[in-house]
Design a protein around this motif. Structure first.
Motif, PDB file in Angstrom:
ATOM      1  N   HIS A  13       0.829  -1.203   0.000  1.00  0.00           N
ATOM      2  CA  HIS A  13       0.000   0.000   0.000  1.00  0.00           C
ATOM      3  C   HIS A  13       0.866   1.256   0.000  1.00  0.00           C
ATOM      4  O   HIS A  13       0.551   2.238  -0.683  1.00  0.00           O
ATOM      5  N   LEU A  36      -6.887  -5.279 -13.398  1.00  0.00           N
ATOM      6  CA  LEU A  36      -7.862  -4.241 -13.105  1.00  0.00           C
ATOM      7  C   LEU A  36      -9.108  -4.613 -13.899  1.00  0.00           C
ATOM      8  O   LEU A  36      -9.114  -4.517 -15.128  1.00  0.00           O
ATOM      9  N   ASP A  99      -9.969  -4.683  -3.650  1.00  0.00           N
ATOM     10  CA  ASP A  99      -8.854  -5.535  -4.082  1.00  0.00           C
ATOM     11  C   ASP A  99      -8.958  -6.897  -3.415  1.00  0.00           C
ATOM     12  O   ASP A  99      -9.238  -6.988  -2.217  1.00  0.00           O
ATOM     13  N   TYR A 100      -8.694  -7.922  -4.210  1.00  0.00           N
ATOM     14  CA  TYR A 100      -8.504  -9.278  -3.689  1.00  0.00           C
ATOM     15  C   TYR A 100      -7.092  -9.676  -4.093  1.00  0.00           C
ATOM     16  O   TYR A 100      -6.764  -9.700  -5.285  1.00  0.00           O
ATOM     17  N   VAL A 101      -6.239  -9.943  -3.114  1.00  0.00           N
ATOM     18  CA  VAL A 101      -4.824 -10.195  -3.371  1.00  0.00           C
ATOM     19  C   VAL A 101      -4.435 -11.551  -2.797  1.00  0.00           C
ATOM     20  O   VAL A 101      -4.690 -11.828  -1.620  1.00  0.00           O
ATOM     21  N   LYS A 111      -3.283 -10.057  -8.077  1.00  0.00           N
ATOM     22  CA  LYS A 111      -4.038  -8.906  -7.572  1.00  0.00           C
ATOM     23  C   LYS A 111      -5.194  -8.657  -8.525  1.00  0.00           C
ATOM     24  O   LYS A 111      -4.988  -8.434  -9.720  1.00  0.00           O
ATOM     25  N   HIS A 112      -6.394  -8.735  -7.976  1.00  0.00           N
ATOM     26  CA  HIS A 112      -7.609  -8.458  -8.734  1.00  0.00           C
ATOM     27  C   HIS A 112      -8.229  -7.196  -8.149  1.00  0.00           C
ATOM     28  O   HIS A 112      -8.583  -7.171  -6.968  1.00  0.00           O
ATOM     29  N   SER A 113      -8.326  -6.161  -8.967  1.00  0.00           N
ATOM     30  CA  SER A 113      -8.882  -4.879  -8.530  1.00  0.00           C
ATOM     31  C   SER A 113     -10.205  -4.630  -9.239  1.00  0.00           C
ATOM     32  O   SER A 113     -10.291  -4.749 -10.462  1.00  0.00           O
TER      33      SER A 113
END
Length: 125
Positions: A13, A36, A99-101, A111-113
């Motif tokens: 972050h 993304l 976000d799913y990380v 990383k799915h945003s």
């Protein structure tokens, strides 16, 4: 909660808050995926992830992130942010982000945003 995963979240972050695509890419696994989910193809590998992050940060040069919620497990985190700033077209930006990380061996594996597409389109077009 995993202290190591939480610490990785904090470092990751900070890279986004500092708008540093090189450091963002370094925290990803060599074969990592960054997606993304807003119509773009996923970026695979550190070079592509660095380019995707840099491109996004160029769209909103003063982008800031306000953490709304965070859930951390042994090998993942899920977070919600409110992104704000001014787009490169001069429009105000206020976009919700989730976000799913997935974490593997101390790095970001996936990383799915997910963004508010309507707000994103309005701010960037």
């Amino acid at each position: 909660m995993s202290a190591a995963t939480r610490e990785l979240f904090e470092r990751y972050h900070a890279c986004w808050a500092d708008r540093d695509p090189d450091r963002i890419a370094e925290l990803h696994a060599a074969d990592s995926l960054f997606h993304l989910h807003a119509g773009q193809e996923p970026a695979r590998g550190r070079t592509a992830i660095r380019e995707a992050a840099a491109g996004f940060l160029t769209l909103v040069p003063d982008l800031t992130f306000q953490l709304v919620s965070l859930r951390v497990g042994e090998d993942f985190w899920v977070s919600r942010f409110e992104m704000t700033g001014t787009s490169s077209t001069g429009k105000p930006v206020q976009i919700d982000l989730a976000d799913y990380v997935v974490v593997e061996d101390g790095t970001v594996k996936e990383k799915h945003s997910y963004v508010d597409g309507v707000a994103m389109h309005a701010a960037l077009n």
